[in-house]
Enzyme design. Structure first.
Site, PDB file in Angstrom:
ATOM      1  N   CYS A  80       5.212   9.143  -0.434  1.00 22.05           N
ATOM      2  CA  CYS A  80       3.823   9.553  -0.254  1.00 22.05           C
ATOM      3  C   CYS A  80       3.492  10.494  -1.395  1.00 22.05           C
ATOM      4  O   CYS A  80       4.232  11.448  -1.642  1.00 22.05           O
ATOM      5  CB  CYS A  80       3.621  10.243   1.092  1.00 22.05           C
ATOM      6  SG  CYS A  80       1.954  10.893   1.259  1.00 22.05           S
ATOM      7  N   HIS A 106       5.797   4.690  12.498  1.00 22.29           N
ATOM      8  CA  HIS A 106       5.762   4.565  11.030  1.00 22.29           C
ATOM      9  C   HIS A 106       6.805   5.562  10.499  1.00 22.29           C
ATOM     10  O   HIS A 106       6.537   6.769  10.448  1.00 22.29           O
ATOM     11  CB  HIS A 106       4.345   4.903  10.564  1.00 22.29           C
ATOM     12  CG  HIS A 106       4.130   4.907   9.089  1.00 22.29           C
ATOM     13  ND1 HIS A 106       3.348   3.970   8.451  1.00 22.29           N
ATOM     14  CD2 HIS A 106       4.553   5.746   8.115  1.00 22.29           C
ATOM     15  CE1 HIS A 106       3.298   4.235   7.158  1.00 22.29           C
ATOM     16  NE2 HIS A 106       4.024   5.316   6.930  1.00 22.29           N
ATOM     17  N   HIS A 132       9.576   6.975   7.695  1.00 24.55           N
ATOM     18  CA  HIS A 132      10.140   7.035   6.345  1.00 24.55           C
ATOM     19  C   HIS A 132      11.623   7.373   6.466  1.00 24.55           C
ATOM     20  O   HIS A 132      12.043   8.030   7.418  1.00 24.55           O
ATOM     21  CB  HIS A 132       9.393   8.072   5.502  1.00 24.55           C
ATOM     22  CG  HIS A 132       8.022   7.610   5.087  1.00 24.55           C
ATOM     23  ND1 HIS A 132       7.744   7.153   3.830  1.00 24.55           N
ATOM     24  CD2 HIS A 132       6.876   7.504   5.791  1.00 24.55           C
ATOM     25  CE1 HIS A 132       6.470   6.796   3.766  1.00 24.55           C
ATOM     26  NE2 HIS A 132       5.912   6.997   4.942  1.00 24.55           N
ATOM     27  N   ASN A 172       9.372   3.888   3.131  1.00 23.83           N
ATOM     28  CA  ASN A 172       9.343   3.522   4.547  1.00 23.83           C
ATOM     29  C   ASN A 172      10.646   2.833   4.888  1.00 23.83           C
ATOM     30  O   ASN A 172      11.327   2.305   4.010  1.00 23.83           O
ATOM     31  CB  ASN A 172       8.209   2.519   4.812  1.00 23.83           C
ATOM     32  CG  ASN A 172       6.860   3.126   4.598  1.00 23.83           C
ATOM     33  OD1 ASN A 172       6.348   3.121   3.498  1.00 23.83           O
ATOM     34  ND2 ASN A 172       6.288   3.654   5.650  1.00 23.83           N
ATOM     35  N   ARG A 178       0.828  -1.212   0.000  1.00 25.64           N
ATOM     36  CA  ARG A 178       0.000   0.000   0.000  1.00 25.64           C
ATOM     37  C   ARG A 178       0.864   1.263   0.000  1.00 25.64           C
ATOM     38  O   ARG A 178       0.990   1.951  -1.005  1.00 25.64           O
ATOM     39  CB  ARG A 178      -0.949  -0.029   1.214  1.00 25.64           C
ATOM     40  CG  ARG A 178      -2.081   0.981   1.158  1.00 25.64           C
ATOM     41  CD  ARG A 178      -1.730   2.377   1.537  1.00 25.64           C
ATOM     42  NE  ARG A 178      -1.161   2.487   2.881  1.00 25.64           N
ATOM     43  CZ  ARG A 178      -0.583   3.596   3.340  1.00 25.64           C
ATOM     44  NH1 ARG A 178      -0.500   4.668   2.579  1.00 25.64           N
ATOM     45  NH2 ARG A 178      -0.065   3.643   4.554  1.00 25.64           N
ATOM     46  N   ASP A 179       1.540   1.530   1.099  1.00 24.90           N
ATOM     47  CA  ASP A 179       2.326   2.770   1.177  1.00 24.90           C
ATOM     48  C   ASP A 179       3.461   2.723   0.162  1.00 24.90           C
ATOM     49  O   ASP A 179       3.842   3.741  -0.411  1.00 24.90           O
ATOM     50  CB  ASP A 179       2.896   2.918   2.607  1.00 24.90           C
ATOM     51  CG  ASP A 179       3.169   4.361   2.973  1.00 24.90           C
ATOM     52  OD1 ASP A 179       2.937   5.239   2.127  1.00 24.90           O
ATOM     53  OD2 ASP A 179       3.618   4.618   4.106  1.00 24.90           O
TER      54      ASP A 179
HETATM   55  C1  LIG Z   1     -10.724  11.452   0.608  1.00 26.26           C
HETATM   56  C2  LIG Z   1     -10.994  11.800  -0.827  1.00 26.26           C
HETATM   57  C3  LIG Z   1     -11.879  10.759  -1.495  1.00 26.26           C
HETATM   58  C4  LIG Z   1     -11.720  13.140  -0.845  1.00 26.26           C
HETATM   59  O1  LIG Z   1     -11.741  13.665  -2.176  1.00 26.26           O
HETATM   60  P1  LIG Z   1     -12.810  14.745  -2.598  1.00 26.26           P
HETATM   61  O2  LIG Z   1     -12.544  15.098  -4.029  1.00 26.26           O
HETATM   62  O3  LIG Z   1     -12.851  15.833  -1.593  1.00 26.26           O
HETATM   63  O4  LIG Z   1     -14.116  13.828  -2.438  1.00 26.26           O
HETATM   64  P2  LIG Z   1     -15.584  13.927  -2.919  1.00 26.26           P
HETATM   65  O5  LIG Z   1     -16.410  13.279  -1.873  1.00 26.26           O
HETATM   66  O6  LIG Z   1     -15.914  15.332  -3.348  1.00 26.26           O
HETATM   67  O7  LIG Z   1     -15.587  12.987  -4.204  1.00 26.26           O
HETATM   68  C5  LIG Z   1     -14.869  13.307  -5.396  1.00 26.26           C
HETATM   69  C6  LIG Z   1     -14.869  12.098  -6.319  1.00 26.26           C
HETATM   70  O8  LIG Z   1     -14.201  10.993  -5.690  1.00 26.26           O
HETATM   71  C7  LIG Z   1     -15.082   9.875  -5.543  1.00 26.26           C
HETATM   72  N1  LIG Z   1     -14.802   9.226  -4.270  1.00 26.26           N
HETATM   73  C8  LIG Z   1     -14.974   9.717  -3.024  1.00 26.26           C
HETATM   74  N2  LIG Z   1     -14.564   8.829  -2.129  1.00 26.26           N
HETATM   75  C9  LIG Z   1     -14.119   7.757  -2.806  1.00 26.26           C
HETATM   76  C10 LIG Z   1     -13.578   6.523  -2.422  1.00 26.26           C
HETATM   77  N3  LIG Z   1     -13.391   6.208  -1.134  1.00 26.26           N
HETATM   78  N4  LIG Z   1     -13.212   5.650  -3.360  1.00 26.26           N
HETATM   79  C11 LIG Z   1     -13.387   5.930  -4.684  1.00 26.26           C
HETATM   80  N5  LIG Z   1     -13.888   7.105  -5.115  1.00 26.26           N
HETATM   81  C12 LIG Z   1     -14.269   8.005  -4.188  1.00 26.26           C
HETATM   82  C13 LIG Z   1     -16.466  10.481  -5.604  1.00 26.26           C
HETATM   83  O9  LIG Z   1     -17.393   9.511  -6.013  1.00 26.26           O
HETATM   84  C14 LIG Z   1     -16.267  11.582  -6.622  1.00 26.26           C
HETATM   85  O10 LIG Z   1     -16.213  10.999  -7.903  1.00 26.26           O
HETATM   86  P3  LIG Z   1     -16.657  11.826  -9.216  1.00 26.26           P
HETATM   87  O11 LIG Z   1     -18.079  12.232  -8.941  1.00 26.26           O
HETATM   88  O12 LIG Z   1     -15.722  13.010  -9.321  1.00 26.26           O
HETATM   89  O13 LIG Z   1     -16.481  10.843 -10.326  1.00 26.26           O
HETATM   90  C15 LIG Z   1      -9.671  11.965  -1.646  1.00 26.26           C
HETATM   91  O14 LIG Z   1      -8.981  13.070  -1.155  1.00 26.26           O
HETATM   92  C16 LIG Z   1      -8.793  10.756  -1.548  1.00 26.26           C
HETATM   93  O15 LIG Z   1      -9.126   9.679  -2.030  1.00 26.26           O
HETATM   94  N6  LIG Z   1      -7.614  10.909  -0.928  1.00 26.26           N
HETATM   95  C17 LIG Z   1      -6.724   9.789  -0.710  1.00 26.26           C
HETATM   96  C18 LIG Z   1      -5.340  10.270  -0.462  1.00 26.26           C
HETATM   97  C19 LIG Z   1      -4.439   9.090  -0.192  1.00 26.26           C
HETATM   98  O16 LIG Z   1      -4.767   7.933  -0.386  1.00 26.26           O
HETATM   99  N7  LIG Z   1      -3.223   9.415   0.288  1.00 26.26           N
HETATM  100  C20 LIG Z   1      -2.233   8.421   0.596  1.00 26.26           C
HETATM  101  C21 LIG Z   1      -2.545   7.649   1.849  1.00 26.26           C
HETATM  102  S1  LIG Z   1      -2.124   8.522   3.344  1.00 26.26           S
HETATM  103  C22 LIG Z   1      -0.466   8.177   3.548  1.00 26.26           C
HETATM  104  O17 LIG Z   1       0.155   7.636   2.685  1.00 26.26           O
HETATM  105  C23 LIG Z   1       0.183   8.482   4.864  1.00 26.26           C
HETATM  106  C24 LIG Z   1       0.376   7.245   5.737  1.00 26.26           C
HETATM  107  C25 LIG Z   1      -0.963   6.632   6.145  1.00 26.26           C
HETATM  108  O18 LIG Z   1       1.090   6.234   5.046  1.00 26.26           O
HETATM  109  C26 LIG Z   1       1.162   7.604   7.028  1.00 26.26           C
HETATM  110  C27 LIG Z   1       2.334   8.543   6.764  1.00 26.26           C
HETATM  111  O19 LIG Z   1       3.367   8.129   6.228  1.00 26.26           O
HETATM  112  O20 LIG Z   1       2.168   9.707   7.104  1.00 26.26           O
END
Ligand SMILES: CC(C)(COP(=O)([O-])OP(=O)([O-])OC[C@H]1O[C@@H](n2cnc3c(N)ncnc32)[C@H](O)[C@@H]1OP(=O)([O-])[O-])[C@@H](O)C(=O)NCCC(=O)NCCSC(=O)C[C@@](C)(O)CC(=O)[O-]
Length: 299
Positions: free
Chosen positions: A240, A207, A209, A249, A15-16
């Protein structure tokens, strides 16, 4: 504080690690990676994310990956869910454990999930309710605990309330993420000291990096703080998408080698883990990010 006798590694490579790859990775390659990690004896593997594919295209095939992996009894196969839609999609894919993710920095929260920290925490409440109803365990993440790519320094006092909120809403464990890898061992120890006043140490994870080469030292500093769960990524995969320049990581192989040297038990087979890491590194066409693997493979 003496060192623990057991540590649990949470393998976040699929995933990450893979979420940041620009090149397409087939479902088959992702499945093989997860199956290789299962064979190496990992007890917890973060397999994918149910996030918007527009935001993180690489995680788009997570449901297919879940459908095809060989799930071994006793192993947790988890996925990230940013909102109720993601949780429901995860559930439909047969996922039994999810992780929600918040940040200690407002700017990162906006760039990563398009909402404020408070809004994100409110968004998790219905996930927690649904998870409780379905018997799904939820892990929590806090990003940017030792620095933010947009805001710079982040104080431990900013992290503690977010971690506490996640814990109080029902996350059984809260993983503190040094997203951009700027943390040093002293700052890491202080972070856990401060946060442990709000969340029990047994419910905290580290966690790290390795962007600044501090990750393994930070794992050791955390062990000295009584932390027993660490997220790591085979072959040091990752970064990320919302933290420019963030490298992978800490490599699972390197953490495992250090833990073995300390006499700490994990149940993981180092040689099998090295094979898993080398296989995905070959698929990606890049050098293995684990120093232990590079050294072993050079012999
Ligand atoms: C949270 C949202 C969805 C908000 O995104 P948004 O644009 O504000 O959401 P929305 O509710 O307005 O929806 C926009 C579009 O996304 C769709 N949608 C809405 N939700 C979903 C869903 N769950 N799955 C699939 N599609 C989805 C929704 O249907 C719509 O589709 P459209 O009408 O444009 O075709 C977006 O910002 C997002 O997906 N962000 C993910 C970011 C991400 O994955 N980042 C990496 C993980 S975090 C990380 O790596 C850190 C960590 C954990 O490892 C720890 C560290 O190291 O710090």
């Amino acid at each position: 504080m003496s060192l623990p006798s057991n540590v649990r590694l949470v393998e976040v490579g699929p995933r990450d690690g893979l979420q940041n790859e620009a090149q397409p990775i087939s479902v088959a390659d992702k499945v093989r990676l997860v199956d290789d990690l299962t064979a190496a004896g990992l007890s917890y593997i973060e397999v994918g994310s149910f996030v918007s594919p527009k935001w993180v295209p690489q995680m788009g095939g997570s449901a297919e990956v879940f459908a095809q992996i060989q799930q071994k009894p006793g192993v947790t196969y988890a996925a990230l869910a940013p909102n109720l839609r993601g949780f429901e999609d995860a559930l439909a894919a047969g996922v039994k454990e999810v992780a929600v993710f918040a940040a200690a920095s407002e700017a990162f929260s906006q760039r990563n999930i398009n909402c404020s920290i408070d809004e994100s925490l409110q968004r998790f409440v219905p996930i927690m309710d649904a998870a409780r109803e379905q018997g799904v365990r939820v892990r929590g993440y806090v990003s940017c605990v030792l620095g933010c790519p947009y805001e710079g320094a982040v104080k431990a006092e900013q992290v503690a309330p977010v971690a506490r909120e996640l814990f109080e809403m029902g996350c059984y464990e809260v993983s503190l993420g040094d997203t951009i890898g700027t943390g040093t061992p002293g700052a890491t120890r202080r972070l856990f000291e401060v946060v442990a006043a709000h969340v029990p140490r047994a419910q905290l994870a580290g966690h790290f990096h390795d962007t600044y080469g501090q990750a393994l030292a930070n794992v050791y500093a955390s062990l000295l703080e009584g932390i027993q769960v660490f997220d790591s990524s085979v072959a040091g995969l990752g970064g990320c998408p919302y933290a420019k320049g963030a490298s992978g990581n800490v490599a699972s192989e390197d953490v495992l080698y250090m833990l073995q040297g300390l006499g700490i038990e994990t149940g993981i087979d180092l040689e099998q883990l090295i094979l898993a890491g080398q296989r995905i590194s070959n698929v990606l066409g890049r050098a293995n990010g684990s120093r232990v693997a590079r050294a072993r493979n050079a012999v």
